[in-house]
Design a protein around this motif. Structure first.
Motif, mmCIF file in Angstrom:
data_model
loop_
_atom_site.group_PDB
_atom_site.id
_atom_site.type_symbol
_atom_site.label_atom_id
_atom_site.label_comp_id
_atom_site.label_asym_id
_atom_site.label_seq_id
_atom_site.Cartn_x
_atom_site.Cartn_y
_atom_site.Cartn_z
ATOM 1 N N MET A 100 -12.638 -7.339 -11.256
ATOM 2 C CA MET A 100 -11.819 -7.125 -10.096
ATOM 3 C C MET A 100 -12.400 -5.947 -9.304
ATOM 4 O O MET A 100 -12.667 -4.903 -9.866
ATOM 5 N N THR A 101 -12.579 -6.149 -8.022
ATOM 6 C CA THR A 101 -13.111 -5.078 -7.175
ATOM 7 C C THR A 101 -11.976 -4.141 -6.745
ATOM 8 O O THR A 101 -10.798 -4.451 -6.934
ATOM 9 N N GLY A 102 -12.362 -3.025 -6.162
ATOM 10 C CA GLY A 102 -11.366 -2.096 -5.656
ATOM 11 C C GLY A 102 -10.469 -2.741 -4.617
ATOM 12 O O GLY A 102 -9.253 -2.540 -4.604
ATOM 13 N N ARG A 103 -11.059 -3.534 -3.750
ATOM 14 C CA ARG A 103 -10.290 -4.237 -2.704
ATOM 15 C C ARG A 103 -9.275 -5.179 -3.342
ATOM 16 O O ARG A 103 -8.100 -5.218 -2.959
ATOM 17 N N GLU A 104 -9.710 -5.970 -4.313
ATOM 18 C CA GLU A 104 -8.804 -6.899 -4.991
ATOM 19 C C GLU A 104 -7.696 -6.143 -5.710
ATOM 20 O O GLU A 104 -6.543 -6.585 -5.734
ATOM 21 N N ASN A 105 -8.048 -4.999 -6.266
ATOM 22 C CA ASN A 105 -7.069 -4.183 -6.970
ATOM 23 C C ASN A 105 -5.988 -3.676 -6.012
ATOM 24 O O ASN A 105 -4.804 -3.658 -6.359
ATOM 25 N N ILE A 106 -6.395 -3.275 -4.818
ATOM 26 C CA ILE A 106 -5.421 -2.805 -3.824
ATOM 27 C C ILE A 106 -4.447 -3.926 -3.474
ATOM 28 O O ILE A 106 -3.234 -3.707 -3.414
ATOM 29 N N TYR A 107 -4.958 -5.130 -3.264
ATOM 30 C CA TYR A 107 -4.084 -6.258 -2.936
ATOM 31 C C TYR A 107 -3.158 -6.600 -4.103
ATOM 32 O O TYR A 107 -1.975 -6.885 -3.913
ATOM 33 N N MET A 108 -3.673 -6.545 -5.324
ATOM 34 C CA MET A 108 -2.851 -6.853 -6.493
ATOM 35 C C MET A 108 -1.729 -5.825 -6.644
ATOM 36 O O MET A 108 -0.565 -6.185 -6.807
ATOM 37 N N ASN A 109 -2.079 -4.543 -6.578
ATOM 38 C CA ASN A 109 -1.062 -3.508 -6.734
ATOM 39 C C ASN A 109 -0.050 -3.533 -5.595
ATOM 40 O O ASN A 109 1.139 -3.306 -5.822
ATOM 41 N N GLY A 110 -0.511 -3.800 -4.385
ATOM 42 C CA GLY A 110 0.408 -3.915 -3.260
ATOM 43 C C GLY A 110 1.401 -5.044 -3.460
ATOM 44 O O GLY A 110 2.595 -4.908 -3.176
ATOM 45 N N THR A 111 0.914 -6.170 -3.964
ATOM 46 C CA THR A 111 1.780 -7.319 -4.234
ATOM 47 C C THR A 111 2.800 -6.982 -5.303
ATOM 48 O O THR A 111 3.982 -7.308 -5.177
ATOM 49 N N ILE A 112 2.361 -6.299 -6.350
ATOM 50 C CA ILE A 112 3.272 -5.883 -7.423
ATOM 51 C C ILE A 112 4.363 -4.962 -6.867
ATOM 52 O O ILE A 112 5.515 -5.017 -7.292
ATOM 53 N N MET A 113 3.992 -4.128 -5.892
ATOM 54 C CA MET A 113 4.952 -3.195 -5.292
ATOM 55 C C MET A 113 5.847 -3.867 -4.247
ATOM 56 O O MET A 113 6.686 -3.218 -3.636
ATOM 57 N N GLY A 114 5.656 -5.164 -4.032
ATOM 58 C CA GLY A 114 6.522 -5.918 -3.132
ATOM 59 C C GLY A 114 6.046 -5.993 -1.692
ATOM 60 O O GLY A 114 6.790 -6.440 -0.815
ATOM 61 N N MET A 115 4.803 -5.576 -1.436
ATOM 62 C CA MET A 115 4.270 -5.653 -0.077
ATOM 63 C C MET A 115 3.754 -7.064 0.186
ATOM 64 O O MET A 115 3.294 -7.739 -0.725
ATOM 65 N N ARG A 116 3.832 -7.488 1.410
ATOM 66 C CA ARG A 116 3.268 -8.774 1.803
ATOM 67 C C ARG A 116 1.792 -8.569 2.136
ATOM 68 O O ARG A 116 1.365 -7.473 2.456
#
Length: 60
Positions: A1-17
């Motif tokens: 997982m790249t840093g970019r993918e990690n940001i999207y994953m964590n954002g999704t977990i935090m409830g962001m669209r």
């Protein structure tokens, strides 16, 4: 997982669209200080970079 993918994953977990994450991506990257390594796999990040990105620890 790249840093970019990690940001999207964590954002999704935090409830962001996805569009919210995309809109704030530059701000998140600037805060974490990982712009140069954004598309590098997180398992290659130093422990400090991992903490700043708030990603889970890479598997051993």
């Amino acid at each position: 997982m790249t840093g970019r993918e990690n940001i999207y994953m964590n954002g999704t977990i935090m409830g962001m669209r996805r569009w919210e994450i995309t809109r704030k991506l530059d701000e998140i990257v600037e805060f974490a200080g990982v712009a140069k390594y954004l598309d590098t796999p997180t398992k290659r990040y130093s422990s400090g970079m991992t903490v700043r990105l708030a990603s889970p620890s890479p598997p051993i």
